[in-house]
Design an enzyme around this catalytic site. Structure first.
Site, PDB file in Angstrom:
ATOM      1  NE  ARG A 116     -11.369 102.385  61.054  1.00  0.00           N
ATOM      2  CZ  ARG A 116     -11.740 101.976  62.256  1.00  0.00           C
ATOM      3  NH1 ARG A 116     -10.971 102.216  63.307  1.00  0.00           N
ATOM      4  NH2 ARG A 116     -12.868 101.331  62.430  1.00  0.00           N
ATOM      5  CE  LYS A 171     -12.663  98.931  70.194  1.00  0.00           C
ATOM      6  NZ  LYS A 171     -13.258 100.122  69.532  1.00  0.00           N
ATOM      7  NE  ARG A 183     -14.112  98.153  59.833  1.00  0.00           N
ATOM      8  CZ  ARG A 183     -14.173  98.199  61.156  1.00  0.00           C
ATOM      9  NH1 ARG A 183     -13.066  98.116  61.886  1.00  0.00           N
ATOM     10  NH2 ARG A 183     -15.332  98.310  61.765  1.00  0.00           N
ATOM     11  NE  ARG A 197     -18.553 101.024  63.043  1.00  0.00           N
ATOM     12  CZ  ARG A 197     -17.402 101.282  62.424  1.00  0.00           C
ATOM     13  NH1 ARG A 197     -17.391 101.964  61.287  1.00  0.00           N
ATOM     14  NH2 ARG A 197     -16.267 100.867  62.933  1.00  0.00           N
ATOM     15  NE  ARG A 199     -18.780  96.541  68.977  1.00  0.00           N
ATOM     16  CZ  ARG A 199     -17.658  96.463  68.257  1.00  0.00           C
ATOM     17  NH1 ARG A 199     -16.784  95.525  68.487  1.00  0.00           N
ATOM     18  NH2 ARG A 199     -17.416  97.356  67.329  1.00  0.00           N
TER      19      ARG A 199
HETATM   20  P1  AMP Z   1     -15.145  96.462  64.840  1.00  0.00           P
HETATM   21  O1  AMP Z   1     -14.119  96.010  63.849  1.00  0.00           O
HETATM   22  O2  AMP Z   1     -14.785  96.097  66.253  1.00  0.00           O
HETATM   23  O3  AMP Z   1     -15.504  97.921  64.689  1.00  0.00           O
HETATM   24  O4  AMP Z   1     -16.479  95.625  64.514  1.00  0.00           O
HETATM   25  C1  AMP Z   1     -17.127  95.756  63.251  1.00  0.00           C
HETATM   26  C2  AMP Z   1     -18.547  95.230  63.339  1.00  0.00           C
HETATM   27  O5  AMP Z   1     -18.537  93.848  63.697  1.00  0.00           O
HETATM   28  C3  AMP Z   1     -19.419  95.897  64.405  1.00  0.00           C
HETATM   29  O6  AMP Z   1     -20.015  97.094  63.955  1.00  0.00           O
HETATM   30  C4  AMP Z   1     -20.454  94.798  64.647  1.00  0.00           C
HETATM   31  O7  AMP Z   1     -21.387  94.721  63.587  1.00  0.00           O
HETATM   32  C5  AMP Z   1     -19.601  93.541  64.595  1.00  0.00           C
HETATM   33  N1  AMP Z   1     -19.010  93.197  65.900  1.00  0.00           N
HETATM   34  C6  AMP Z   1     -17.694  93.157  66.250  1.00  0.00           C
HETATM   35  N2  AMP Z   1     -17.520  92.781  67.523  1.00  0.00           N
HETATM   36  C7  AMP Z   1     -18.772  92.576  68.018  1.00  0.00           C
HETATM   37  C8  AMP Z   1     -19.271  92.190  69.284  1.00  0.00           C
HETATM   38  N3  AMP Z   1     -18.435  91.944  70.340  1.00  0.00           N
HETATM   39  N4  AMP Z   1     -20.621  92.080  69.431  1.00  0.00           N
HETATM   40  C9  AMP Z   1     -21.465  92.308  68.420  1.00  0.00           C
HETATM   41  N5  AMP Z   1     -21.065  92.695  67.200  1.00  0.00           N
HETATM   42  C10 AMP Z   1     -19.732  92.837  66.982  1.00  0.00           C
END
Ligand code: AMP
Length: 216
Positions: A127, A13, A161, A172, A88
């Site tokens: 990554r 994404k 990360r 996740r 989400r």
């Molecule tokens: P991402 O970079 O999108 O993989 O997000 C990393 C982490 O941020 C996720 O595992 C969640 O802990 C938190 N996070 C990001 N976006 C959301 C969301 N829309 N709702 C809840 N938690 C989020």
């Protein structure tokens, strides 16, 4: 045009959103990036989110919805935005509908990036990102042209990360299946959902996304 990129962690994404942003001038709204910035800045929001993020769990809906609501109201979003990592949960999707309606905005497309779950852990664990300009790389699939030097800005500083490890990926993925996957029928029922093959090469995935958006 306002769109959502929907898919599990590692679906690509962020990579595709960055390219759409560069080519179409739409604004990438990554809730993950926003939260990581909040953690780095040591803000109250960052403090609340950090433990959950490190564990691979979702942060509470109210925090995320507030974050996105403020961001969508900023003038640059009038050019159109790409939601990357939001919504989400169904509660977030309902809140998004409400804020779009209040702002007189429309959701043009939800693009599902369909991927083979088995490939995701390898994608995520390998990554890394340029710490200066944010360009994404991968140990196996996209190394910098010169080892240790960012192709785009020449920086030698890279970050990984904390949650990009096999153990956290399990949590996740569980969160994705339980809370995010149900959004597919939610958006399908509204006729805005289109699916692309997220297992194809990056350029081909991008071509498919552009084709889907051209039809919007
Ligand atoms: P991402 O970079 O999108 O993989 O997000 C990393 C982490 O941020 C996720 O595992 C969640 O802990 C938190 N996070 C990001 N976006 C959301 C969301 N829309 N709702 C809840 N938690 C989020």
């Amino acid at each position: 045009m306002n769109i959502i990129l929907l898919g599990p962690p590692g679906a690509g994404k962020g990579t595709q959103a960055q390219r759409l942003q560069a080519d179409l001038g739409m604004v990438q709204l990554s809730t993950g990036d926003m939260l990581r910035a909040a953690v780095a800045s040591g803000s109250e929001l960052g403090k609340q989110a950090k433990g959950l993020m490190d564990a691979g769990q979702l942060v509470p809906d109210a925090l995320i919805v507030g974050l996105i609501k403020d961001r969508i109201a900023q003038p640059d979003c009038a050019k159109g935005f790409i939601l990357d990592g939001f919504p989400r949960t169904e509660a977030q999707a309902v809140a998004l509908d409400k804020m779009l309606a209040e702002g007189g905005l429309k959701l043009d497309r939800v693009v599902e990036m369909e991927v083979d779950e088995k490939a995701l852990t390898e994608r995520v664990v390998g990554r890394f990102t340029c710490a200066k300009c944010g360009t994404g790389y991968h140990d196996s699939f996209k190394r910098p042209k010169v080892d240790g030097v960012c192709d785009v800005c020449g920086s030698k500083d890279f970050t990984r990360r904390k949650d990009d490890n096999a153990e956290t990926m399990k949590t996740r993925m569980t969160a994705y299946r339980a809370q995010t996957e149900p959004l597919l029928p939610y958006y399908r029922a509204r006729g805005v959902l289109k699916t692309v093959d997220g297992m194809a090469a990056m350029d081909e995935v991008y071509r498919q996304i552009r084709a889907v958006l051209a039809g919007a």
